[in-house]
Design a protein around this motif. Structure first.
Motif, PDB file in Angstrom:
ATOM      1  N   ARG A 169       0.803  -0.907   0.203  1.00 15.37           N
ATOM      2  CA  ARG A 169       0.017   0.330  -0.051  1.00 15.37           C
ATOM      3  C   ARG A 169       1.296   0.905   0.591  1.00 15.37           C
ATOM      4  O   ARG A 169       0.648   2.210  -0.622  1.00 15.37           O
ATOM      5  CB  ARG A 169      -0.616   0.580   1.653  1.00 15.37           C
ATOM      6  CG  ARG A 169      -2.172   1.189   1.185  1.00 15.37           C
ATOM      7  CD  ARG A 169      -2.584   1.077   2.666  1.00 15.37           C
ATOM      8  NE  ARG A 169      -3.507   2.393   3.051  1.00 15.37           N
ATOM      9  CZ  ARG A 169      -4.863   2.347   3.117  1.00 15.37           C
ATOM     10  NH1 ARG A 169      -5.737   1.181   3.393  1.00 15.37           N
ATOM     11  NH2 ARG A 169      -5.637   3.484   3.383  1.00 15.37           N
ATOM     12  N   ASP A 170       2.262   1.625   1.059  1.00 15.64           N
ATOM     13  CA  ASP A 170       3.029   2.438   1.096  1.00 15.64           C
ATOM     14  C   ASP A 170       3.444   2.524  -0.529  1.00 15.64           C
ATOM     15  O   ASP A 170       3.955   3.696  -0.685  1.00 15.64           O
ATOM     16  CB  ASP A 170       3.876   2.008   1.834  1.00 15.64           C
ATOM     17  CG  ASP A 170       3.446   2.173   3.362  1.00 15.64           C
ATOM     18  OD1 ASP A 170       2.122   3.201   3.512  1.00 15.64           O
ATOM     19  OD2 ASP A 170       3.941   1.336   4.762  1.00 15.64           O
ATOM     20  N   ILE A 171       4.189   1.785  -0.654  1.00 15.82           N
ATOM     21  CA  ILE A 171       4.902   1.471  -2.135  1.00 15.82           C
ATOM     22  C   ILE A 171       3.838   1.828  -3.544  1.00 15.82           C
ATOM     23  O   ILE A 171       4.425   3.654  -4.082  1.00 15.82           O
ATOM     24  CB  ILE A 171       5.929  -0.056  -2.737  1.00 15.82           C
ATOM     25  CG1 ILE A 171       6.340   0.001  -1.738  1.00 15.82           C
ATOM     26  CG2 ILE A 171       5.640  -0.021  -4.532  1.00 15.82           C
ATOM     27  CD1 ILE A 171       6.878  -1.716  -1.871  1.00 15.82           C
ATOM     28  N   ALA A 172       2.526   1.737  -3.460  1.00 14.56           N
ATOM     29  CA  ALA A 172       2.095   2.341  -4.466  1.00 14.56           C
ATOM     30  C   ALA A 172       1.487   3.294  -4.677  1.00 14.56           C
ATOM     31  O   ALA A 172       1.294   4.133  -5.165  1.00 14.56           O
ATOM     32  CB  ALA A 172       0.788   1.551  -4.409  1.00 14.56           C
ATOM     33  N   VAL A 173       1.047   4.294  -3.402  1.00 17.90           N
ATOM     34  CA  VAL A 173       0.767   5.421  -2.891  1.00 17.90           C
ATOM     35  C   VAL A 173       1.955   6.306  -3.219  1.00 17.90           C
ATOM     36  O   VAL A 173       1.633   7.360  -4.048  1.00 17.90           O
ATOM     37  CB  VAL A 173       0.444   6.025  -1.468  1.00 17.90           C
ATOM     38  CG1 VAL A 173      -0.264   7.369  -1.369  1.00 17.90           C
ATOM     39  CG2 VAL A 173      -1.197   4.881  -1.525  1.00 17.90           C
ATOM     40  N   SER A 174       3.048   5.674  -2.827  1.00 21.67           N
ATOM     41  CA  SER A 174       4.165   6.987  -3.215  1.00 21.67           C
ATOM     42  C   SER A 174       4.794   6.636  -4.435  1.00 21.67           C
ATOM     43  O   SER A 174       5.075   7.595  -4.953  1.00 21.67           O
ATOM     44  CB  SER A 174       5.828   6.104  -2.108  1.00 21.67           C
ATOM     45  OG  SER A 174       6.186   4.987  -2.356  1.00 21.67           O
ATOM     46  N   ARG A 175       4.652   5.670  -5.097  1.00 21.65           N
ATOM     47  CA  ARG A 175       4.753   5.815  -6.259  1.00 21.65           C
ATOM     48  C   ARG A 175       4.598   6.889  -7.429  1.00 21.65           C
ATOM     49  O   ARG A 175       4.341   7.216  -8.687  1.00 21.65           O
ATOM     50  CB  ARG A 175       5.633   4.784  -6.903  1.00 21.65           C
ATOM     51  CG  ARG A 175       6.226   3.445  -6.465  1.00 21.65           C
ATOM     52  CD  ARG A 175       7.923   3.900  -6.955  1.00 21.65           C
ATOM     53  NE  ARG A 175       8.667   3.566  -6.043  1.00 21.65           N
ATOM     54  CZ  ARG A 175       9.694   2.172  -6.725  1.00 21.65           C
ATOM     55  NH1 ARG A 175       8.992   2.027  -7.940  1.00 21.65           N
ATOM     56  NH2 ARG A 175      10.565   1.622  -6.023  1.00 21.65           N
ATOM     57  N   LEU A 176       2.365   6.674  -6.955  1.00 24.30           N
ATOM     58  CA  LEU A 176       1.830   7.246  -8.213  1.00 24.30           C
ATOM     59  C   LEU A 176       2.075   8.903  -7.660  1.00 24.30           C
ATOM     60  O   LEU A 176       2.499   9.490  -8.619  1.00 24.30           O
ATOM     61  CB  LEU A 176       0.706   7.034  -7.442  1.00 24.30           C
ATOM     62  CG  LEU A 176       0.400   5.701  -7.913  1.00 24.30           C
ATOM     63  CD1 LEU A 176      -1.450   4.997  -7.386  1.00 24.30           C
ATOM     64  CD2 LEU A 176      -0.319   5.965  -9.699  1.00 24.30           C
ATOM     65  N   ALA A 177       2.796   8.582  -6.045  1.00 26.32           N
ATOM     66  CA  ALA A 177       2.598  10.270  -6.579  1.00 26.32           C
ATOM     67  C   ALA A 177       3.731  10.830  -6.520  1.00 26.32           C
ATOM     68  O   ALA A 177       3.780  11.962  -7.230  1.00 26.32           O
ATOM     69  CB  ALA A 177       3.190  10.831  -4.494  1.00 26.32           C
ATOM     70  N   GLY A 178       4.877   9.847  -6.573  1.00 28.48           N
ATOM     71  CA  GLY A 178       5.994  10.275  -7.321  1.00 28.48           C
ATOM     72  C   GLY A 178       6.246  10.648  -8.828  1.00 28.48           C
ATOM     73  O   GLY A 178       6.697  11.820  -9.340  1.00 28.48           O
ATOM     74  N   ALA A 179       5.004   9.980  -9.468  1.00 23.88           N
ATOM     75  CA  ALA A 179       4.430  10.180 -10.840  1.00 23.88           C
ATOM     76  C   ALA A 179       3.733  11.388 -11.009  1.00 23.88           C
ATOM     77  O   ALA A 179       3.088  11.244 -12.398  1.00 23.88           O
ATOM     78  CB  ALA A 179       4.358   8.701 -11.429  1.00 23.88           C
ATOM     79  N   GLY A 180       3.129  11.513 -10.171  1.00 21.64           N
ATOM     80  CA  GLY A 180       2.353  12.955 -10.494  1.00 21.64           C
ATOM     81  C   GLY A 180       1.188  12.541 -10.509  1.00 21.64           C
ATOM     82  O   GLY A 180      -0.459  13.188 -10.565  1.00 21.64           O
ATOM     83  N   ARG A 181      -0.150  11.189 -10.314  1.00 25.65           N
ATOM     84  CA  ARG A 181      -0.856  10.470 -10.604  1.00 25.65           C
ATOM     85  C   ARG A 181      -1.199  11.228  -9.371  1.00 25.65           C
ATOM     86  O   ARG A 181      -0.847  10.060  -8.557  1.00 25.65           O
ATOM     87  CB  ARG A 181      -0.785   8.972 -10.928  1.00 25.65           C
ATOM     88  CG  ARG A 181      -0.323   8.674 -12.532  1.00 25.65           C
ATOM     89  CD  ARG A 181      -0.779   8.041 -13.370  1.00 25.65           C
ATOM     90  NE  ARG A 181      -2.390   8.281 -13.073  1.00 25.65           N
ATOM     91  CZ  ARG A 181      -3.446   7.268 -13.762  1.00 25.65           C
ATOM     92  NH1 ARG A 181      -2.325   6.165 -14.669  1.00 25.65           N
ATOM     93  NH2 ARG A 181      -4.355   7.338 -14.555  1.00 25.65           N
TER      94      ARG A 181
END
Length: 293
Positions: free
Chosen positions: A194-206
């Protein structure tokens, strides 16, 4: 006459190599730290070369140590197999295995079938809970073994035996992955994925929103297959009807998923050893990959 290598010293040597620490290895093999140090001193005297070098608080293998590690693992494994081959007929009792349901559907049938064939008198109890809770059960000594998602915290004591891709998934019949914000179906707040998914989307600006939360992978998969949300699953947990999303779909790459075997060091037993052997044989995809490098 050439001196023979001591299997007990080699078992300790492997534990140090896998934990990176004499202190943690001492806990694994149930010896004092001074006893572990003495064993390694005698092992180095026997092979005639240093096998460890200090790296701060950690212990790293020397080049000769790396060479010895392959032999040590094989000797320790063969020694265990020899003991188990004579103990099989007499083994009876109960052994408890913990496994997250992310891996249960894919791996449990084969593990249970093979273990039952070789140990028909043993009662196998299976507990399906998230990795974080299984770690607590192991620490409390309430289960014998646990297959877990190995993280920086749990991998400290776990033997990592498998590495898989962690993947973005959506329904193959719907276009929910195109929505903004992206609706997500994920585990509880303690879930690393969950943490990974949220942080990766945030990093990609989605932009995104968590629409469904459940510790049960079946419930998360149901939300995905119904076309209600996007989620992340390890490769082994993919289900028919799921579509894998990638960079072309606007979803950033995810780190690999390490699967580890965690053991109850409070009460080691031949039953747990026998089950662990079946688990490693069934899941291990790292040994051959390392040997090929």
């Amino acid at each position: 006459m050439t001196a023979m290598l001591d299997p007990d010293q080699l078992r300790t040597f492997v534990a140090i190599a896998e934990t990176g620490s004499f202190t943690r290895a001492a806990e694994v093999v149930h010896k004092t730290q001074s006893a572990v140090s003495m064993q390694m001193k005698r092992l180095e005297e026997r092979v005639g070369r240093p096998v460890f070098m200090r790296d701060g608080r950690a212990s790293r293998l020397t080049e000769d140590g790396e060479r010895l590690l392959d032999f040590a693992r094989r000797i320790v494994k063969l020694n265990l197999e020899a003991v188990l081959s004579f103990a099989d007929a007499a083994l009876s009792g109960r052994v408890c295995l913990g496994v997250p349901d992310d891996y249960a559907d894919r791996y449990l049938p084969d593990i249970m079938a093979r273990f039952s064939r070789t140990h028909p008198s043993v009662e196998l109890t299976v507990l399906c809970e998230p990795s974080s809770e299984l770690v607590q059960h192991i620490a409390a000594g309430t289960i014998d073994l646990a297959i877990i998602t190995a993280t920086e915290i749990t991998a400290r004591n776990a033997h990592v035996i498998r590495r898989e891709r962690l993947l973005w998934v959506s329904s193959a019949r719907h276009s929910v992955h195109l929505e903004t914000p992206v609706p997500l179906a994920l585990g509880r707040t303690t879930c690393q994925w969950r943490d990974i998914a949220v942080s990766r989307l945030a990093g990609a600006g989605r932009s995104h929103r968590i629409l469904y939360t459940s510790p049960n992978s079946g419930a998360v998969a149901a939300a995905v297959l119904a076309g209600l949300a996007v989620s992340v699953f390890p490769e082994s947990a993919l289900r028919t009807g799921m579509r894998v999303l990638g960079s072309a779909d606007g979803y950033p790459p995810l780190p690999p998923c390490d699967i580890g075997l965690l053991r109850n060091r409070h009460e080691p037993s031949l039953l747990a050893d026998a089950l662990a052997q079946h688990i490693v044989q069934g899941l291990d995809n790292l040994t051959d990959a390392e040997a090929a490098q």
